[in-house]
Write a protein that holds these residues in place. Structure first.
Motif, PDB file in Angstrom:
ATOM      1  N   GLU A  64      -7.074 136.555  73.182  1.00  0.00           N
ATOM      2  CA  GLU A  64      -6.678 136.482  74.594  1.00  0.00           C
ATOM      3  C   GLU A  64      -6.754 135.019  75.035  1.00  0.00           C
ATOM      4  N   SER A  65      -5.918 134.646  75.979  1.00  0.00           N
ATOM      5  CA  SER A  65      -5.858 133.252  76.422  1.00  0.00           C
ATOM      6  C   SER A  65      -7.150 132.781  77.090  1.00  0.00           C
ATOM      7  N   ASP A  66      -8.003 133.705  77.524  1.00  0.00           N
ATOM      8  CA  ASP A  66      -9.271 133.278  78.115  1.00  0.00           C
ATOM      9  C   ASP A  66     -10.433 133.358  77.124  1.00  0.00           C
ATOM     10  N   ASP A  67     -10.141 133.617  75.838  1.00  0.00           N
ATOM     11  CA  ASP A  67     -11.171 133.618  74.805  1.00  0.00           C
ATOM     12  C   ASP A  67     -11.599 132.189  74.484  1.00  0.00           C
ATOM     13  N   ARG A  68     -12.783 132.077  73.923  1.00  0.00           N
ATOM     14  CA  ARG A  68     -13.376 130.784  73.575  1.00  0.00           C
ATOM     15  C   ARG A  68     -13.472 130.651  72.051  1.00  0.00           C
ATOM     16  N   VAL A  69     -13.753 129.437  71.601  1.00  0.00           N
ATOM     17  CA  VAL A  69     -13.928 129.182  70.174  1.00  0.00           C
ATOM     18  C   VAL A  69     -15.003 130.101  69.613  1.00  0.00           C
ATOM     19  N   ASN A  70     -16.064 130.320  70.357  1.00  0.00           N
ATOM     20  CA  ASN A  70     -17.130 131.205  69.909  1.00  0.00           C
ATOM     21  C   ASN A  70     -16.589 132.598  69.578  1.00  0.00           C
ATOM     22  N   GLU A  75     -15.001 136.638  65.334  1.00  0.00           N
ATOM     23  CA  GLU A  75     -13.957 137.461  64.708  1.00  0.00           C
ATOM     24  C   GLU A  75     -13.768 137.095  63.236  1.00  0.00           C
ATOM     25  N   ALA A  76     -13.827 135.802  62.932  1.00  0.00           N
ATOM     26  CA  ALA A  76     -13.548 135.317  61.580  1.00  0.00           C
ATOM     27  C   ALA A  76     -14.793 135.269  60.699  1.00  0.00           C
ATOM     28  N   ASP A  77     -15.912 135.739  61.219  1.00  0.00           N
ATOM     29  CA  ASP A  77     -17.185 135.708  60.474  1.00  0.00           C
ATOM     30  C   ASP A  77     -17.489 134.305  59.952  1.00  0.00           C
ATOM     31  N   ALA A  78     -17.698 133.392  60.882  1.00  0.00           N
ATOM     32  CA  ALA A  78     -18.018 132.013  60.510  1.00  0.00           C
ATOM     33  C   ALA A  78     -19.264 131.988  59.644  1.00  0.00           C
ATOM     34  N   LEU A  79     -19.217 131.132  58.624  1.00  0.00           N
ATOM     35  CA  LEU A  79     -20.328 131.010  57.693  1.00  0.00           C
ATOM     36  C   LEU A  79     -21.259 129.896  58.160  1.00  0.00           C
ATOM     37  N   ASP A  80     -21.892 129.239  57.252  1.00  0.00           N
ATOM     38  CA  ASP A  80     -22.824 128.158  57.569  1.00  0.00           C
ATOM     39  C   ASP A  80     -22.018 126.904  57.915  1.00  0.00           C
ATOM     40  N   TYR A  81     -21.625 126.776  59.176  1.00  0.00           N
ATOM     41  CA  TYR A  81     -20.758 125.681  59.605  1.00  0.00           C
ATOM     42  C   TYR A  81     -21.553 124.607  60.346  1.00  0.00           C
ATOM     43  N   ASN A  82     -20.953 123.439  60.480  1.00  0.00           N
ATOM     44  CA  ASN A  82     -21.579 122.313  61.181  1.00  0.00           C
ATOM     45  C   ASN A  82     -21.386 122.513  62.677  1.00  0.00           C
ATOM     46  N   SER A  83     -22.389 123.053  63.333  1.00  0.00           N
ATOM     47  CA  SER A  83     -22.283 123.388  64.759  1.00  0.00           C
ATOM     48  C   SER A  83     -22.177 122.149  65.648  1.00  0.00           C
ATOM     49  N   GLU A  84     -22.563 120.992  65.153  1.00  0.00           N
ATOM     50  CA  GLU A  84     -22.459 119.761  65.945  1.00  0.00           C
ATOM     51  C   GLU A  84     -21.004 119.335  66.125  1.00  0.00           C
ATOM     52  N   CYS A  85     -20.122 119.842  65.295  1.00  0.00           N
ATOM     53  CA  CYS A  85     -18.713 119.446  65.330  1.00  0.00           C
ATOM     54  C   CYS A  85     -17.863 120.346  66.215  1.00  0.00           C
ATOM     55  N   ILE A  86     -18.437 121.437  66.688  1.00  0.00           N
ATOM     56  CA  ILE A  86     -17.627 122.452  67.356  1.00  0.00           C
ATOM     57  C   ILE A  86     -18.117 122.684  68.777  1.00  0.00           C
ATOM     58  N   ASN A  87     -17.169 122.713  69.703  1.00  0.00           N
ATOM     59  CA  ASN A  87     -17.467 123.070  71.089  1.00  0.00           C
ATOM     60  C   ASN A  87     -17.205 124.568  71.216  1.00  0.00           C
TER      61      ASN A  87
END
Length: 180
Positions: A64-70, A75-87
């Motif tokens: 939906e257009s009001d959804d956020r990156v979170n 939905e995509a089952d993010a793995l061990d990602y660098n959270s400092e790089c993502i808003n």
């Protein structure tokens, strides 16, 4: 006696007028919140976002257009990602190609993307270039390689010198890119 009669009639008129114009605050708040919910539901549109990188389920997602990156990362089952790089609070936009860097990857050069989401094609790295609609990993790498071999782009149209960048693709991403 007439004076008291007129006072009583006047008070009665004030009570009637007040009761006709009085609005129950609870009722108005509920109505306003219902209207806001209805408006936000009308404004929300279906968008399509691609996600790759440190996710268990990369691919195209209907959001939906009001959804956020979170929401996308969930939905995509993010793995061990660098959270400092993502808003995580950033709103998603249609045709976004979102790359999730792994924990061992460095953050992109945030100076290459301005506050309006416009990407500087002369300083953006591969990951930042992949935020552009229609630019995947291969095209982003080709842009960086071309820039490393030939120097900075002097004009936006110079981007068509990169293999895989057609006039049509350039026209679609032109509003999203800059030279500085």
């Amino acid at each position: 006696m007439k004076r008291e009669y007129y006072i009583a009639v006047g008070v009665l008129i004030l009570i009637v007028i007040t009761s006709l114009t009085y609005t129950n605050p609870e009722y108005s708040i509920e109505n306003e919140s219902e209207e806001l919910v209805s408006e936000s539901m009308v404004e929300s549109q279906v968008i399509y976002v691609q996600v790759s990188g440190a996710v268990a389920k990369p691919g195209l997602y209907k959001m939906e257009s009001d959804d956020r990156v979170n929401d996308l990362l969930l939905e995509a089952d993010a793995l061990d990602y660098n959270s400092e790089c993502i808003n995580l609070a950033q709103k998603l936009v249609d045709e976004l190609n979102f790359y999730v860097p792994s924990k061992d990857e460095q953050c992109p050069n945030l100076e290459a993307i301005n506050s309006n989401g416009v990407v500087n094609i002369n300083s953006a790295n591969s990951y930042e270039l992949q935020t552009l609609s229609g630019i995947g990993e291969a095209k982003a790498d080709s842009i960086v390689e071309y820039r490393n071999q030939n120097g900075s782009f002097q004009e936006i149209n110079d981007l068509t010198n990169v293999e895989g960048i057609s006039d049509n693709l350039l026209a679609s991403i032109s509003p999203q890119i800059s030279l500085s």
